[in-house]
Design a protein around this motif. Structure first.
Motif, PDB file in Angstrom:
ATOM      1  N   TYR A 123     -45.103 -90.345  21.774  1.00  0.00           N
ATOM      2  CA  TYR A 123     -46.368 -90.031  21.103  1.00  0.00           C
ATOM      3  C   TYR A 123     -46.159 -89.495  19.685  1.00  0.00           C
ATOM      4  CZ  TYR A 123     -45.192 -85.423  23.021  1.00  0.00           C
ATOM      5  OH  TYR A 123     -44.539 -84.273  23.360  1.00  0.00           O
ATOM      6  N   GLU A 124     -44.934 -89.190  19.327  1.00  0.00           N
ATOM      7  CA  GLU A 124     -44.632 -88.785  17.953  1.00  0.00           C
ATOM      8  C   GLU A 124     -44.272 -89.995  17.097  1.00  0.00           C
ATOM      9  OE1 GLU A 124     -42.702 -84.383  18.550  1.00  0.00           O
ATOM     10  OE2 GLU A 124     -41.398 -86.106  18.905  1.00  0.00           O
ATOM     11  N   ASN A 125     -44.315 -91.158  17.694  1.00  0.00           N
ATOM     12  CA  ASN A 125     -43.881 -92.379  17.023  1.00  0.00           C
ATOM     13  C   ASN A 125     -44.998 -93.417  16.919  1.00  0.00           C
ATOM     14  OD1 ASN A 125     -41.768 -93.510  15.678  1.00  0.00           O
ATOM     15  ND2 ASN A 125     -40.760 -94.332  17.480  1.00  0.00           N
ATOM     16  N   ILE A 126     -46.251 -92.980  16.989  1.00  0.00           N
ATOM     17  CA  ILE A 126     -47.398 -93.879  16.873  1.00  0.00           C
ATOM     18  C   ILE A 126     -47.771 -93.959  15.391  1.00  0.00           C
ATOM     19  CG2 ILE A 126     -49.802 -94.308  17.520  1.00  0.00           C
ATOM     20  CD1 ILE A 126     -49.254 -92.570  20.031  1.00  0.00           C
ATOM     21  N   PRO A 127     -47.695 -95.151  14.807  1.00  0.00           N
ATOM     22  CA  PRO A 127     -47.966 -95.281  13.372  1.00  0.00           C
ATOM     23  C   PRO A 127     -49.300 -94.640  12.950  1.00  0.00           C
ATOM     24  CG  PRO A 127     -47.164 -97.336  14.256  1.00  0.00           C
ATOM     25  CD  PRO A 127     -47.402 -96.428  15.427  1.00  0.00           C
ATOM     26  N   ILE A 128     -49.299 -94.022  11.834  1.00  0.00           N
ATOM     27  CA  ILE A 128     -50.418 -93.352  11.162  1.00  0.00           C
ATOM     28  C   ILE A 128     -50.897 -92.124  11.934  1.00  0.00           C
ATOM     29  CG2 ILE A 128     -52.741 -93.562  10.181  1.00  0.00           C
ATOM     30  CD1 ILE A 128     -52.091 -96.551   9.721  1.00  0.00           C
ATOM     31  N   PHE A 129     -51.256 -92.294  13.207  1.00  0.00           N
ATOM     32  CA  PHE A 129     -51.798 -91.182  13.981  1.00  0.00           C
ATOM     33  C   PHE A 129     -50.798 -90.039  14.135  1.00  0.00           C
ATOM     34  CE2 PHE A 129     -54.249 -94.878  15.449  1.00  0.00           C
ATOM     35  CZ  PHE A 129     -55.508 -94.439  15.056  1.00  0.00           C
ATOM     36  N   SER A 130     -49.535 -90.371  14.404  1.00  0.00           N
ATOM     37  CA  SER A 130     -48.526 -89.325  14.567  1.00  0.00           C
ATOM     38  C   SER A 130     -48.332 -88.541  13.276  1.00  0.00           C
ATOM     39  CB  SER A 130     -47.195 -89.930  15.004  1.00  0.00           C
ATOM     40  OG  SER A 130     -47.315 -90.471  16.278  1.00  0.00           O
ATOM     41  N   TYR A 131     -48.325 -89.250  12.153  1.00  0.00           N
ATOM     42  CA  TYR A 131     -48.150 -88.572  10.870  1.00  0.00           C
ATOM     43  C   TYR A 131     -49.280 -87.562  10.652  1.00  0.00           C
ATOM     44  CZ  TYR A 131     -46.947 -87.817   6.000  1.00  0.00           C
ATOM     45  OH  TYR A 131     -46.576 -87.236   4.806  1.00  0.00           O
ATOM     46  N   ILE A 132     -50.484 -87.990  10.931  1.00  0.00           N
ATOM     47  CA  ILE A 132     -51.649 -87.115  10.752  1.00  0.00           C
ATOM     48  C   ILE A 132     -51.605 -85.967  11.762  1.00  0.00           C
ATOM     49  CG2 ILE A 132     -54.167 -86.987  10.928  1.00  0.00           C
ATOM     50  CD1 ILE A 132     -54.143 -89.958   9.882  1.00  0.00           C
ATOM     51  N   PHE A 133     -51.338 -86.280  13.030  1.00  0.00           N
ATOM     52  CA  PHE A 133     -51.302 -85.269  14.091  1.00  0.00           C
ATOM     53  C   PHE A 133     -50.226 -84.213  13.825  1.00  0.00           C
ATOM     54  CE2 PHE A 133     -49.639 -83.851  18.261  1.00  0.00           C
ATOM     55  CZ  PHE A 133     -50.781 -83.214  18.726  1.00  0.00           C
ATOM     56  N   LEU A 134     -49.061 -84.661  13.348  1.00  0.00           N
ATOM     57  CA  LEU A 134     -47.955 -83.737  13.062  1.00  0.00           C
ATOM     58  C   LEU A 134     -48.060 -83.104  11.672  1.00  0.00           C
ATOM     59  CD1 LEU A 134     -45.041 -85.855  14.559  1.00  0.00           C
ATOM     60  CD2 LEU A 134     -46.017 -83.760  15.521  1.00  0.00           C
ATOM     61  N   ARG A 135     -49.122 -83.457  10.942  1.00  0.00           N
ATOM     62  CA  ARG A 135     -49.358 -82.949   9.589  1.00  0.00           C
ATOM     63  C   ARG A 135     -48.173 -83.223   8.660  1.00  0.00           C
ATOM     64  NH1 ARG A 135     -50.897 -78.614  12.904  1.00  0.00           N
ATOM     65  NH2 ARG A 135     -49.009 -77.587  12.229  1.00  0.00           N
ATOM     66  N   GLY A 136     -47.514 -84.380   8.863  1.00  0.00           N
ATOM     67  CA  GLY A 136     -46.424 -84.786   8.000  1.00  0.00           C
ATOM     68  C   GLY A 136     -45.161 -83.963   8.153  1.00  0.00           C
ATOM     69  N   LYS A 137     -44.963 -83.360   9.337  1.00  0.00           N
ATOM     70  CA  LYS A 137     -43.780 -82.519   9.556  1.00  0.00           C
ATOM     71  C   LYS A 137     -43.137 -82.841  10.898  1.00  0.00           C
ATOM     72  CE  LYS A 137     -45.627 -78.625   6.980  1.00  0.00           C
ATOM     73  NZ  LYS A 137     -46.010 -77.218   7.041  1.00  0.00           N
ATOM     74  N   CYS A 138     -41.841 -82.567  11.001  1.00  0.00           N
ATOM     75  CA  CYS A 138     -41.111 -82.699  12.263  1.00  0.00           C
ATOM     76  C   CYS A 138     -41.660 -81.672  13.248  1.00  0.00           C
ATOM     77  CB  CYS A 138     -39.620 -82.467  12.027  1.00  0.00           C
ATOM     78  SG  CYS A 138     -38.639 -82.365  13.542  1.00  0.00           S
ATOM     79  N   SER A 139     -41.863 -82.091  14.491  1.00  0.00           N
ATOM     80  CA  SER A 139     -42.391 -81.168  15.502  1.00  0.00           C
ATOM     81  C   SER A 139     -41.362 -80.123  15.929  1.00  0.00           C
ATOM     82  CB  SER A 139     -42.849 -81.947  16.739  1.00  0.00           C
ATOM     83  OG  SER A 139     -41.748 -82.579  17.360  1.00  0.00           O
ATOM     84  N   ASN A 140     -40.110 -80.343  15.611  1.00  0.00           N
ATOM     85  CA  ASN A 140     -39.053 -79.431  16.026  1.00  0.00           C
ATOM     86  C   ASN A 140     -38.671 -78.427  14.931  1.00  0.00           C
ATOM     87  OD1 ASN A 140     -37.025 -78.689  18.060  1.00  0.00           O
ATOM     88  ND2 ASN A 140     -35.571 -79.421  16.535  1.00  0.00           N
ATOM     89  N   CYS A 141     -38.445 -78.919  13.705  1.00  0.00           N
ATOM     90  CA  CYS A 141     -37.935 -78.029  12.652  1.00  0.00           C
ATOM     91  C   CYS A 141     -38.883 -77.872  11.466  1.00  0.00           C
ATOM     92  CB  CYS A 141     -36.577 -78.534  12.157  1.00  0.00           C
ATOM     93  SG  CYS A 141     -36.668 -80.057  11.179  1.00  0.00           S
ATOM     94  N   ASP A 142     -40.031 -78.522  11.514  1.00  0.00           N
ATOM     95  CA  ASP A 142     -41.029 -78.477  10.438  1.00  0.00           C
ATOM     96  C   ASP A 142     -40.569 -79.097   9.121  1.00  0.00           C
ATOM     97  OD1 ASP A 142     -43.111 -77.429  11.900  1.00  0.00           O
ATOM     98  OD2 ASP A 142     -42.584 -75.346  11.452  1.00  0.00           O
ATOM     99  N   ALA A 143     -39.500 -79.911   9.155  1.00  0.00           N
ATOM    100  CA  ALA A 143     -39.074 -80.623   7.947  1.00  0.00           C
ATOM    101  C   ALA A 143     -40.177 -81.590   7.544  1.00  0.00           C
ATOM    102  CB  ALA A 143     -37.776 -81.375   8.194  1.00  0.00           C
ATOM    103  N   LYS A 144     -40.393 -81.725   6.271  1.00  0.00           N
ATOM    104  CA  LYS A 144     -41.447 -82.602   5.768  1.00  0.00           C
ATOM    105  C   LYS A 144     -41.044 -84.068   5.952  1.00  0.00           C
ATOM    106  CE  LYS A 144     -44.494 -83.319   1.927  1.00  0.00           C
ATOM    107  NZ  LYS A 144     -45.102 -82.763   0.760  1.00  0.00           N
ATOM    108  N   ILE A 145     -41.974 -84.862   6.483  1.00  0.00           N
ATOM    109  CA  ILE A 145     -41.774 -86.301   6.624  1.00  0.00           C
ATOM    110  C   ILE A 145     -42.298 -86.934   5.337  1.00  0.00           C
ATOM    111  CG2 ILE A 145     -42.390 -88.376   7.924  1.00  0.00           C
ATOM    112  CD1 ILE A 145     -42.951 -86.476  10.327  1.00  0.00           C
ATOM    113  N   PRO A 146     -41.484 -87.749   4.669  1.00  0.00           N
ATOM    114  CA  PRO A 146     -41.933 -88.341   3.410  1.00  0.00           C
ATOM    115  C   PRO A 146     -43.235 -89.131   3.570  1.00  0.00           C
ATOM    116  CG  PRO A 146     -39.590 -88.719   3.722  1.00  0.00           C
ATOM    117  CD  PRO A 146     -40.117 -88.136   5.004  1.00  0.00           C
ATOM    118  N   ILE A 147     -44.117 -88.980   2.608  1.00  0.00           N
ATOM    119  CA  ILE A 147     -45.414 -89.680   2.625  1.00  0.00           C
ATOM    120  C   ILE A 147     -45.212 -91.197   2.592  1.00  0.00           C
ATOM    121  CG2 ILE A 147     -45.777 -89.658   0.139  1.00  0.00           C
ATOM    122  CD1 ILE A 147     -48.674 -88.790   2.258  1.00  0.00           C
TER     123      ILE A 147
END
Length: 99
Positions: free
Chosen positions: A34-58
């Motif tokens: 569920y962290e790998n669903i295109p677009i929705f996961s990025y929005i749901f995770l607010r652009g961050k890793c769920s484990n370490c809060d590292a920013k996921i590139p836009i």
């Protein structure tokens, strides 16, 4: 779309496109389905890793949106015909070459 981004990034860094699965490049946290669903996961995770809060590139989100739009254009142009397969393969190859 996100698969294209992964392929381009891994090939550029001489890494396997098969293993390991999708993971955070900072903490190596393996993404759950569920962290790998295109677009929705990025929005749901607010652009961050769920484990370490590292920013996921836009760029991951942008690639997913653009790919979805291009595939939609293919569908609206050709419908469910043989030509749509050719168009989608063409779009995919061009996208990978430009990445």
């Amino acid at each position: 779309g996100s698969f294209f981004h992964v392929v381009a990034t891994r090939l550029a860094n001489d890494l396997s496109i098969i293993k390991p699965g999708s993971h955070c490049p900072r903490c190596n946290h393996m993404l759950k389905w569920y962290e790998n669903i295109p677009i929705f996961s990025y929005i749901f995770l607010r652009g961050k890793c769920s484990n370490c809060d590292a920013k996921i590139p836009i760029s991951y989100l942008v690639v997913e949106i653009i790919t979805g739009l291009l595939f939609s254009v293919c569908y609206h142009s050709f419908g469910l015909t043989r030509e749509i397969l050719i168009a989608i393969v063409f779009v995919s190859v061009i996208f990978l070459l430009l990445s």
